[in-house]
Design a protein around this motif. Structure first.
Motif, short mmCIF file in Angstrom:
data_model
loop_
_atom_site.label_atom_id
_atom_site.label_comp_id
_atom_site.label_asym_id
_atom_site.label_seq_id
_atom_site.Cartn_x
_atom_site.Cartn_y
_atom_site.Cartn_z
N GLN A 1 0.83 -1.22 0.00
CA GLN A 1 0.00 0.00 0.00
C GLN A 1 0.86 1.26 0.00
O GLN A 1 0.67 2.16 -0.82
N VAL A 2 1.80 1.33 0.93
CA VAL A 2 2.64 2.52 1.04
C VAL A 2 3.55 2.65 -0.17
O VAL A 2 3.83 3.76 -0.64
N GLN A 3 4.01 1.54 -0.71
CA GLN A 3 4.84 1.60 -1.90
C GLN A 3 4.05 2.17 -3.09
O GLN A 3 4.58 2.99 -3.85
N PHE A 4 2.80 1.77 -3.22
CA PHE A 4 1.95 2.34 -4.27
C PHE A 4 1.78 3.84 -4.07
O PHE A 4 1.85 4.63 -5.02
N ALA A 5 1.53 4.25 -2.81
CA ALA A 5 1.33 5.67 -2.53
C ALA A 5 2.54 6.49 -2.94
O ALA A 5 2.42 7.53 -3.62
N LEU A 6 3.73 6.04 -2.57
CA LEU A 6 4.94 6.79 -2.89
C LEU A 6 5.27 6.72 -4.37
O LEU A 6 5.80 7.68 -4.94
N GLU A 7 4.97 5.62 -5.00
CA GLU A 7 5.15 5.53 -6.45
C GLU A 7 4.28 6.56 -7.16
O GLU A 7 4.67 7.10 -8.20
N ARG A 8 3.14 6.85 -6.56
CA ARG A 8 2.23 7.86 -7.12
C ARG A 8 2.67 9.29 -6.81
O ARG A 8 2.12 10.24 -7.37
N GLY A 9 3.64 9.46 -5.91
CA GLY A 9 4.08 10.79 -5.53
C GLY A 9 3.27 11.40 -4.41
O GLY A 9 3.18 12.63 -4.28
N ILE A 10 2.68 10.55 -3.56
CA ILE A 10 1.84 10.98 -2.45
C ILE A 10 2.55 10.66 -1.14
O ILE A 10 3.05 9.55 -0.96
N PRO A 11 2.61 11.60 -0.19
CA PRO A 11 3.31 11.34 1.08
C PRO A 11 2.76 10.12 1.80
O PRO A 11 1.53 9.97 1.94
N ALA A 12 3.64 9.26 2.29
CA ALA A 12 3.21 8.05 3.01
C ALA A 12 4.42 7.43 3.69
O ALA A 12 5.56 7.65 3.29
N MET A 13 4.16 6.63 4.73
CA MET A 13 5.20 5.84 5.36
C MET A 13 4.59 4.62 6.03
O MET A 13 3.39 4.59 6.30
N LEU A 14 5.42 3.62 6.27
CA LEU A 14 4.98 2.42 6.95
C LEU A 14 4.75 2.71 8.43
O LEU A 14 5.56 3.37 9.07
N GLY A 15 3.64 2.21 8.97
CA GLY A 15 3.37 2.40 10.39
C GLY A 15 2.05 1.77 10.78
O GLY A 15 1.20 1.48 9.93
N ILE A 16 1.90 1.55 12.06
CA ILE A 16 0.68 0.94 12.58
C ILE A 16 0.43 1.44 13.99
O ILE A 16 1.37 1.69 14.75
N ILE A 17 -0.83 1.64 14.34
CA ILE A 17 -1.18 1.97 15.72
C ILE A 17 -1.33 0.65 16.46
O ILE A 17 -2.28 -0.09 16.24
N SER A 18 -0.39 0.36 17.35
CA SER A 18 -0.38 -0.95 18.01
C SER A 18 -0.02 -0.79 19.49
O SER A 18 -0.90 -0.58 20.31
N THR A 19 1.27 -0.86 19.82
CA THR A 19 1.68 -0.75 21.22
C THR A 19 2.59 0.45 21.46
O THR A 19 2.77 0.86 22.60
N GLN A 20 3.17 1.00 20.40
CA GLN A 20 4.10 2.11 20.54
C GLN A 20 3.51 3.39 19.93
O GLN A 20 2.74 3.33 18.97
#
Length: 595
Positions: free
Chosen positions: A228-247
């Motif tokens: 998902q994030v790779q597609f976003a950045l390939e499109r030129g849209i700000p994104a990064m890997l992350g998840i709301i979990s324990t940290q």
């Protein structure tokens, strides 16, 4: 003669006693030199020698030649070292913690160059890239097939196309945001500038908002929704890997004007509501939380959600109850979209009973601390009395870009005067950069990262160019990231001794200012540059400014990674303590791809 012979005999006797220790010493020195050559060379694992700062740290003398780094196995073309699925089984599955950052120890770091996939092409240029990308650059069909009816993306020939569909916006993301703007008028007049999209998909929501003057940090984990994030950045849209979990998320408190979840399926009320409380931490006073998808408008959709009407009603009541106890007010609810607003001041917090749940956080953890900091099920109040921190109080965009925020004076070395000086200096620096790198300012460069920033000055100088900038503040530096968000820019914390939370080949330009001067005692230059190579696109550029000794070492290592590099003076030609290194990563294919 006898006296001389006697002396000679005595000397011979002494030499016979001294010679064995000398031979031993010479032997040890030779062995040390040999072992030192191994250590300062390839360590038995790579084809490169160390250089510059690496050699100083290792206690070795610089060697005259740095040979090329070897290629990684082609199966590592999408390597994300700190979110590596092959390592997930080692970590706790509770609350999806295994999908958080878990970086390999130094002994397991790969010392090789990540190759592009077979058939990789230079990405489509902005703004066309928002709507299409080359299939071979991100060759994953899961979203295309599994969510074909939702029109996230469609494969046609050699390309993926992004029609702007989504689970909760079947008529397109533009129509969805039009309805959202009717509920939140501040989205149209510059009041709302920064947004967070949790569970972003291919980031169509964030992509559409760019035309409306809103910049979004799109966030998604590495999971079965491949790339998902790779597609976003390939499109030129700000994104990064992350998840709301324990940290905690790697963002400061009171950062975003708006946070959004469109069927992101995050269990908002579980574990004491800790997930929603983390969104609350990073949301500005007066900020908006927008939710669509389950359980919003459950009366219409519950059958399609493979659920029951009773369960969805109960889930909505739990969310409403939690938000009310957090002092939020329901701002609007119409159709599939619900909006709540965070309180603008402390009035409600101060009126809560002492035993109220969730409780207010104590002062033991800095609200802005976010690098590997555990989330806590408590409400983080703004730690200072600000007059211009909240949504509607902060100057509207774009005025907020140039005004010194109140937070500019709260960290070590920060002040309003320093902020204004930084803004002027980076405009001069950018003008100089453009004379050395003509592609800068054109649509050949779209995704930019400023790897070691303070106020986001370079990003501010680039604001009229067709780029977006990921501003990165070192986890070991003064935490100035709040100022960057205050001025309407986005960024994150990172420790450059570790990998960044992104896929390979996702940035067109990496800029670094003084990172090695500040952190060479912690981070080995070789690994930092290898990480830069991993996230840099083929034909992408690097601009480094640092002390001449670091620039020389970086040039040698960069050329060993197949970069074409040249040293230049800075815009201040009389400054001999700083140089520029401008490199371009070559476009090479793996040996397996060339067969």
């Amino acid at each position: 003669m006898k006296e001389r012979e006697g002396k000679f005999s005595l000397m011979s006797e002494k030499m016979s006693k001294v010679l064995p220790p000398v031979l031993v010493l010479l032997s040890l020195c030779s062995l040390s030199f040999y072992l030192g050559g191994i250590f300062c060379g390839d360590k038995g694992r790579q084809k490169t020698t160390l250089s510059g700062a690496d050699l100083k740290v290792a206690g070795c003398q610089p060697q005259s030649k740095v040979t090329e780094f070897k290629e990684c196995n082609i199966t590592l073309q999408d390597l994300t070292p700190c979110t590596d699925p092959s390592r997930w089984r080692k970590y706790d599955s509770h609350r999806m913690a295994f999908r958080e950052r878990h970086c390999p120890p130094p002994s397991e770091r790969l010392v090789c160059l990540v190759a592009p996939p077979e058939g990789y092409k230079i990405p489509v240029l902005w703004p066309r890239s928002r709507d299409e990308c080359w299939y071979r650059n991100v060759p994953y069909d899961w979203i295309n097939t599994a969510k074909a009816n939702q029109r996230w993306m469609q494969k046609k020939g050699e390309k993926f196309f992004f029609p702007g569909g989504g689970t909760m916006f079947p008529k397109g993301v533009g129509e969805y945001i039009d309805r959202m703007e009717q509920l939140i008028p501040g989205m149209k007049d510059g009041t709302v500038r920064t947004a967070l999209d949790t569970g972003c998909g291919v980031a169509s929501w964030g992509g559409d908002l760019l035309d409306r003057g809103i910049i979004t940090m799109s966030l998604a984990p590495r999971d079965n929704h491949e790339a998902q994030v790779q597609f976003a950045l390939e499109r030129g849209i700000p994104a990064m890997l992350g998840i709301i979990s324990t940290q905690r998320l790697p963002y400061p408190a009171n950062a975003f004007d708006m946070a959004h979840c469109s069927r992101c399926l995050i269990p908002w009320t579980d574990h004491g509501g800790v997930n929603l409380l983390e969104v609350d931490r990073v949301l500005r006073p007066g900020g908006f939380w927008v939710l669509s998808g389950p359980p919003i408008n459950y009366q219409v959709h519950w059958k399609g959600w493979d659920s029951t009407e009773e369960k969805q009603r109960a889930d909505l009541e739990k969310i409403q109850d939690l938000l009310e106890r957090m002092c939020y007010k329901q701002y609007a609810m119409k159709g599939d979209i619900a909006v709540w607003q965070k309180p603008l001041d402390d009035t409600c917090y101060n009126e809560r009973l002492e035993e109220a749940v969730p409780p207010l956080c104590d002062d033991s953890i800095n609200p802005d601390a976010s690098w590997y900091v555990p989330m806590r099920p408590c409400i983080v109040k703004p730690g200072y009395s600000f007059e211009r921190l909240g949504v509607g109080q902060t100057p509207k965009w774009p005025a907020r870009l140039r005004e010194a925020p109140e937070r500019s004076k709260l960290f070590s070395g920060g002040s309003a005067n320093s902020f204004r000086k930084d803004t002027r200096l980076w405009q001069l620096a950018l003008d100089h950069y453009k004379t050395l790198l003509p592609d800068l300012g054109t649509n050949k460069i779209r995704n930019v990262m400023d790897m070691n920033t303070k106020y986001g000055g370079l990003a501010a100088a680039l604001i009229d160019d067709p780029v977006w900038v990921m501003n990165v503040v070192s986890s070991y530096a003064a935490n100035s990231l709040g100022v960057i968000y205050d001025r309407g820019l986005i960024g994150t914390v990172n420790d450059w001794c570790e990998a960044f939370s992104t896929y390979p080949r996702t940035y067109d330009l990496l800029h670094m200012d003084g990172l090695f001067t500040a952190e060479s005692h912690r981070c080995e230059m070789k690994f930092v540059l290898l990480e830069m190579d991993r996230i840099l696109r083929p034909d992408g550029h690097v601009i480094m400014r640092d002390a001449p000794n670091f620039i020389g070492s970086a040039k040698a290592l960069g050329e060993a990674m197949r970069w074409n590099c040249k040293v230049h003076p800075t815009e201040n030609t009389s400054n001999e303590k700083e140089q520029l290194l401008i490199c371009q990563k070559s476009f090479w294919r793996s040996a397996e791809d060339r067969l």
